[in-house]
Structure formats: C-alpha cells, structure tokens
Write a protein that holds these residues in place. Structure first.
Motif, PDB file in Angstrom:
ATOM      1  N   ILE A  12       0.851  -1.193   0.000  1.00  0.00           N
ATOM      2  CA  ILE A  12       0.000   0.000   0.000  1.00  0.00           C
ATOM      3  C   ILE A  12       0.879   1.234   0.000  1.00  0.00           C
ATOM      4  O   ILE A  12       1.719   1.416   0.885  1.00  0.00           O
ATOM      5  N   SER A  13       0.681   2.081  -0.991  1.00  0.00           N
ATOM      6  CA  SER A  13       1.455   3.316  -1.102  1.00  0.00           C
ATOM      7  C   SER A  13       0.984   4.319  -0.057  1.00  0.00           C
ATOM      8  O   SER A  13      -0.214   4.521   0.128  1.00  0.00           O
ATOM      9  N   THR A  14       1.931   4.955   0.617  1.00  0.00           N
ATOM     10  CA  THR A  14       1.582   5.978   1.602  1.00  0.00           C
ATOM     11  C   THR A  14       1.552   7.368   0.981  1.00  0.00           C
ATOM     12  O   THR A  14       1.035   8.292   1.588  1.00  0.00           O
ATOM     13  N   GLN A  33      10.422   3.339  -6.959  1.00  0.00           N
ATOM     14  CA  GLN A  33      10.285   3.777  -5.570  1.00  0.00           C
ATOM     15  C   GLN A  33      10.284   2.607  -4.599  1.00  0.00           C
ATOM     16  O   GLN A  33      10.719   2.751  -3.463  1.00  0.00           O
ATOM     17  N   TRP A  34       9.771   1.461  -5.005  1.00  0.00           N
ATOM     18  CA  TRP A  34       9.691   0.323  -4.106  1.00  0.00           C
ATOM     19  C   TRP A  34      10.741  -0.730  -4.394  1.00  0.00           C
ATOM     20  O   TRP A  34      10.858  -1.718  -3.672  1.00  0.00           O
ATOM     21  N   ASN A  35      11.492  -0.576  -5.497  1.00  0.00           N
ATOM     22  CA  ASN A  35      12.501  -1.557  -5.907  1.00  0.00           C
ATOM     23  C   ASN A  35      11.931  -2.971  -5.942  1.00  0.00           C
ATOM     24  O   ASN A  35      12.533  -3.914  -5.440  1.00  0.00           O
ATOM     25  N   ASP A  36      10.754  -3.103  -6.524  1.00  0.00           N
ATOM     26  CA  ASP A  36      10.092  -4.394  -6.632  1.00  0.00           C
ATOM     27  C   ASP A  36       9.659  -4.585  -8.083  1.00  0.00           C
ATOM     28  O   ASP A  36       9.630  -3.641  -8.860  1.00  0.00           O
ATOM     29  N   SER A  40       5.479  -9.500 -10.325  1.00  0.00           N
ATOM     30  CA  SER A  40       5.602 -10.528  -9.282  1.00  0.00           C
ATOM     31  C   SER A  40       4.284 -11.220  -8.952  1.00  0.00           C
ATOM     32  O   SER A  40       4.282 -12.257  -8.308  1.00  0.00           O
ATOM     33  N   GLY A  41       3.159 -10.642  -9.345  1.00  0.00           N
ATOM     34  CA  GLY A  41       1.864 -11.216  -8.990  1.00  0.00           C
ATOM     35  C   GLY A  41       1.319 -10.676  -7.686  1.00  0.00           C
ATOM     36  O   GLY A  41       0.241 -11.075  -7.238  1.00  0.00           O
ATOM     37  N   ASP A  42       2.058  -9.751  -7.056  1.00  0.00           N
ATOM     38  CA  ASP A  42       1.584  -9.112  -5.831  1.00  0.00           C
ATOM     39  C   ASP A  42       0.639  -7.964  -6.178  1.00  0.00           C
ATOM     40  O   ASP A  42       0.583  -7.508  -7.318  1.00  0.00           O
ATOM     41  N   LEU A  43      -0.101  -7.488  -5.191  1.00  0.00           N
ATOM     42  CA  LEU A  43      -1.016  -6.368  -5.386  1.00  0.00           C
ATOM     43  C   LEU A  43      -0.354  -5.078  -4.919  1.00  0.00           C
ATOM     44  O   LEU A  43       0.211  -5.034  -3.827  1.00  0.00           O
ATOM     45  N   PHE A  44      -0.448  -4.036  -5.729  1.00  0.00           N
ATOM     46  CA  PHE A  44       0.119  -2.733  -5.401  1.00  0.00           C
ATOM     47  C   PHE A  44      -1.026  -1.730  -5.375  1.00  0.00           C
ATOM     48  O   PHE A  44      -1.671  -1.487  -6.393  1.00  0.00           O
ATOM     49  N   VAL A  45      -1.289  -1.169  -4.205  1.00  0.00           N
ATOM     50  CA  VAL A  45      -2.458  -0.323  -3.980  1.00  0.00           C
ATOM     51  C   VAL A  45      -2.018   1.140  -3.919  1.00  0.00           C
ATOM     52  O   VAL A  45      -1.095   1.488  -3.179  1.00  0.00           O
ATOM     53  N   ARG A  50      -6.996  12.671  -1.301  1.00  0.00           N
ATOM     54  CA  ARG A  50      -8.079  12.677  -0.311  1.00  0.00           C
ATOM     55  C   ARG A  50      -8.471  11.281   0.173  1.00  0.00           C
ATOM     56  O   ARG A  50      -9.381  11.128   0.980  1.00  0.00           O
ATOM     57  N   LYS A  51      -7.798  10.273  -0.383  1.00  0.00           N
ATOM     58  CA  LYS A  51      -8.087   8.869  -0.020  1.00  0.00           C
ATOM     59  C   LYS A  51      -9.523   8.472  -0.346  1.00  0.00           C
ATOM     60  O   LYS A  51     -10.142   7.674   0.348  1.00  0.00           O
ATOM     61  N   THR A  52     -10.054   9.016  -1.445  1.00  0.00           N
ATOM     62  CA  THR A  52     -11.412   8.674  -1.866  1.00  0.00           C
ATOM     63  C   THR A  52     -11.423   7.715  -3.050  1.00  0.00           C
ATOM     64  O   THR A  52     -12.463   7.148  -3.362  1.00  0.00           O
ATOM     65  N   LEU A  53     -10.274   7.547  -3.712  1.00  0.00           N
ATOM     66  CA  LEU A  53     -10.168   6.648  -4.859  1.00  0.00           C
ATOM     67  C   LEU A  53      -8.976   5.717  -4.672  1.00  0.00           C
ATOM     68  O   LEU A  53      -7.956   6.108  -4.119  1.00  0.00           O
TER      69      LEU A  53
END
Length: 66
Positions: A12-14, A33-36, A40-45, A50-53
């Motif tokens: 989860i991105s801050t 930014q995450w060096n990933d 990989s099949g992982d979820l990146f959120v 405003r944290k509405t979307l």
C-alpha cells in the motif's frame, strides 16, 4: 474476477498519486520507488490525496489489471 495465488503480498502506497496514471506510470512507481517487480503477482495499492479513490495494479498471467 481475479484468482490470486496463495502467498500474495499487498503493498500500500503511503504517498498519493495522480489518478490519471495507467499501467506504465504505476509500474514505474513500483520499480523505482519500491525496488520491486510489478510482474511478481503481488497487489500494489495506490490512492489519491483525499483517499477517496483507489487503484490496484496486478499482473495476471496474460497482462496487467487495474
């Protein structure tokens, strides 16, 4: 419908992002930014200021899904 494998990690991105970003922009954030690997099949959120979307980047076996 997503079918996720066992052991999928969720990142989860801050920091807020520009919601106009697509596959290329979001995968660049994951790589630089995450060096990933976005493949990989992982979820990146990601969310807006405003944290509405939310956008979730996921690599399925045949391509990206948002």
């Amino acid at each position: 419908m997503l079918s996720l494998r066992g052991g999928v990690r969720i990142f989860i991105s801050t920091q807020p992002i520009d919601m106009r970003k697509g596959f290329d922009g979001l995968s660049a954030i994951v790589e630089h930014q995450w060096n990933d690997s976005p493949l990989s099949g992982d979820l990146f959120v990601f969310s807006n200021r405003r944290k509405t979307l939310l956008k979730i980047l996921y690599w399925d076996t045949d391509g990206y899904a948002i």
